[in-house]
Design an enzyme around this catalytic site. Structure first.
Site, PDB file in Angstrom:
ATOM      1  N   ASP A 295       0.814  -1.221   0.000  1.00 37.15           N
ATOM      2  CA  ASP A 295       0.000   0.000   0.000  1.00 37.15           C
ATOM      3  C   ASP A 295       0.848   1.273   0.000  1.00 37.15           C
ATOM      4  OD1 ASP A 295      -2.411  -1.300  -0.205  1.00 37.15           O
ATOM      5  OD2 ASP A 295      -2.732  -1.418   1.942  1.00 37.15           O
ATOM      6  N   TYR A 379      -9.522   0.094   2.512  1.00 34.54           N
ATOM      7  CA  TYR A 379      -8.979   0.256   3.864  1.00 34.54           C
ATOM      8  C   TYR A 379      -8.570   1.690   4.141  1.00 34.54           C
ATOM      9  CZ  TYR A 379      -8.075  -4.071   6.506  1.00 34.54           C
ATOM     10  OH  TYR A 379      -8.166  -5.175   7.302  1.00 34.54           O
TER      11      TYR A 379
HETATM   12 NI    NI Z   1      -7.117  -6.227   8.139  1.00 30.62          NI
END
Ligand code: NI
Length: 636
Positions: A295, A379
């Site tokens: 990420d 996320y």
């Molecule tokens: Ni997670």
């Protein structure tokens, strides 16, 4: 409050919009940029450490900007450096065979192209999905699995979800079994793969207030008031607060970067940041086995940062810093309120009631919080750096957002994931972060000592059979400085300046403490992610400072073959004693998802602490004044 882009007054002043424009103009004026070339990043070149140390306010500021240019659809990158003052190009390096981060422009095009593809539409139709406009397509980093069709290409793997309407939470209804391999550079579908139809789950997964009526009515307002203002002073990107001084910058991949951290003018750290992170999935199924998102390096914690809102993301007397990145088309990209700074009350700093003398002394703990939040697809990651009155520095990472899930038929179960809602399972996965900690404790030359409890065998010298002591091991070379956390022995690592002594004659030091239990990478070392995210296979690495060694998985992690970064650099087995050491701390969580993590995860925490050890002669917070008494009662 916000920070308007200004003229740089320090070599580490944040990149300005004018500087982005100037850098791009210099490159364009060469006439060498083809139509459609994209800028993967445009960043300030941080001066070398020695250069920075030699700089004074009377010196000229030479600013250099580095641009990573993607000239075409294949595997060629141009690494270009320009001098803003002279307008000259100081480097134009062609890199073959490497990929940039995933580009937003190409990802958006991939979504559009995939949506129009007849085979993809046919696969949706087999699932009864005809409202293609409400299909959400998520391009994922591809990883590296040796598929011949992907040689020489920049790939994403597109997975899909169905929304009932545009603002719906699509993750409620994963289109299981359908995956599209996509060439981002050439904007073409390589393959539509259908592993078979699984029913769409029926339940929605909405987390909006309107979906959860009645809302609690008994939660009273909580105001944080600092009527005299906050205690910090901001000058450009330099912050002074309670004996601390720190300068911040913002990087497309690392996000928030802290520079020149000192306390009472004494150096503690030269530079602190999150160098890389990876989310390896532990589910070997077709839909999830490929998932190993870097990420930081494949999307960018800075590039994914969103503006913060007063009273919502941050509460109290807030100072915001704006950040300036660059769009892929070479324009300045200001992110307003990217970084939030404020003070927080943090319970007590210290306390003692003297039962004999009848005195009671207590001091409030307070911390300075500097934070930003990155939204990487489903996320969210919040990065919170804390500075305390007692010399502690802490990083807390807050993980929230939405799980990456799959669908299964009612009554089914999965070996490598947990059911979190009817027909929805969330695969097991890890979030592994790697902090690059360039500590300079009372100066540049430090050594690293591992300290842990050692139990003494009963017998001579241990008549009570109770004895334990601190075992200290000097980490002499890179080959013996790849270490794991051991909570059973309270293992920590001290960064020691053997030439600087405290009032007791002891060397001054800071120690790195794992504040929460942390795993290392669980995937086998022979696996694709085991090779590509080698940094996560050990919790601690130590290297001697080298300006080119910034990113734990190497400069080009996207679809990397592996081995780059820490595993490669430390092959040199360099000497680490009384030199300029850099600690790399890989920490995180192993996530076995719960029903409570659905439909949006309550924050889960991970992080570490840097704490003084003999850096001071005694508790450095003795001079914190007693709090003002409230309601005419003294603070005891
Ligand atoms: Ni997670």
């Amino acid at each position: 409050m916000g920070l308007a882009p200004a003229t740089p007054t320090h070599p580490l002043s944040m990149l300005t919009a004018d500087e982005v424009t100037r850098a791009v103009d210099i490159v364009r004026s060469t006439g060498r940029l083809p139509d459609g070339a994209l800028f993967a990043h445009i960043v300030l070149v941080e001066p070398d450490k020695a250069e920075l140390a030699a700089w004074s306010a009377a010196s000229r500021i030479e600013r250099f900007v580095r641009l990573q240019i993607v000239p075409g659809p294949g595997l060629e990158l141009w690494e270009v450096t320009v001098a803003l003052g002279s307008g000259s190009i100081t480097e134009w390096r062609v890199v073959e065979g490497e990929r940039p981060t995933l580009l937003f422009h190409e990802a958006a095009t991939a979504i559009f192209t995939t949506r129009e593809h007849p085979e993809y539409r046919a696969a949706l139709a087999r699932r009864g999905i005809t409202d293609v406009d409400n299909v959400q397509i998520d391009p994922w980093p591809a990883g590296t699995f040796g598929y011949a069709a992907e040689e020489g290409r920049r790939i994403a793997r597109c997975i899909s979800f169905v929304r009932a309407y545009p603002e719906d939470n699509g993750y409620a209804r994963p289109v299981e079994g359908l995956i599209v391999h996509f060439d981002l550079g050439r904007n073409e579908v390589i393959e539509v793969i259908d592993h078979g139809v699984v029913s769409l789950p029926h339940e929605h997964a909405r987390y909006f207030a309107a979906d959860h009526e009645p809302l609690r009515a008994d939660i009273k307002p909580l105001h944080i008031v600092q009527s005299d203002g906050p205690s910090f002073v901001v000058d450009g990107n330099r912050i002074d607060w309670q004996k601390w001084s720190v300068r911040i910058t913002f990087d497309p991949y690392e996000g928030l970067v802290l520079h020149g951290v000192s306390y009472s003018g004494r150096s503690i750290a030269h530079r602190l940041s999150i160098s890389e992170m990876v989310v390896p999935y532990g589910d070997p199924s077709e839909m999830h086995g490929f998932k190993n998102a870097f990420d930081a390096g494949e999307w960018g914690l800075g590039r994914m940062t969103q503006s913060l809102a007063l009273g919502c993301d941050c509460l109290g007397e807030i100072f915001y810093f704006d950040a300036v990145l660059a769009t892929e088309h070479g324009s300045p990209w200001p992110i307003a309120n990217a970084i939030c700074m404020h003070e927080e009350d943090y319970g007590i700093a210290w306390k003692h009631v003297d039962l004999f003398g009848g005195t009671s002394e207590v001091r409030r703990s307070r911390r300075l919080v500097i934070s930003h939040i990155a939204t990487v697809g489903n996320y969210e990651y919040g990065f919170y750096w804390y500075f305390y009155l007692d010399g502690n520095i802490q990083l807390e990472v807050k993980l929230t957002g939405i799980l990456s899930v799959g669908a299964m038929e009612p009554g089914e179960s999965r070996s490598f994931g947990n059911e979190v809602a009817p027909g929805i399972y969330a695969p097991f996965h890890q979030h592994m972060f790697c902090a690059r900690l360039d500590l300079d404790v009372d100066g540049v030359d430090n050594r690293v000592v591992e300290v842990e409890a050692e139990v003494v065998p009963p017998g001579d010298g241990n008549p009570w059979s109770n004895a334990f002591r601190a075992r200290k091991t000097l980490l002499e070379r890179e080959s013996n400085a790849r270490r794991m956390v051991n909570t059973a022995t309270s293992r920590s690592w001290r960064v020691v300046n053997d030439a600087a002594r405290n009032g007791l004659g002891q060397p001054t030091a800071y120690k790195l403490i794992p504040t929460m239990s942390t795993p290392a990478l669980l995937a086998d070392a022979s696996s694709s992610v085991g090779q590509r995210a080698g940094f996560a296979r050990h919790n601690l690495w130590v290297t001697p400072y080298a300006p080119s060694e910034m990113r734990a998985a190497g400069d080009y992690p996207n679809q990397s073959r592996g081995g780059a970064g820490l595993p490669e650099w430390t092959q040199a087995d360099r000497d680490l004693v009384d030199t300029d050491v850099v600690l790399w701390y890989s920490f995180g969580i192993t996530h076995f998802p719960r029903p409570e993590d659905w439909p949006v995860m309550p924050v889960e925490y991970t992080g570490f602490l840097l704490s003084p050890v003999g850096f001071f002669d005694r508790n450095p917070a003795l001079d914190v004044p007693p709090s003002a008494a409230i309601n005419d009662e003294a603070c005891h």
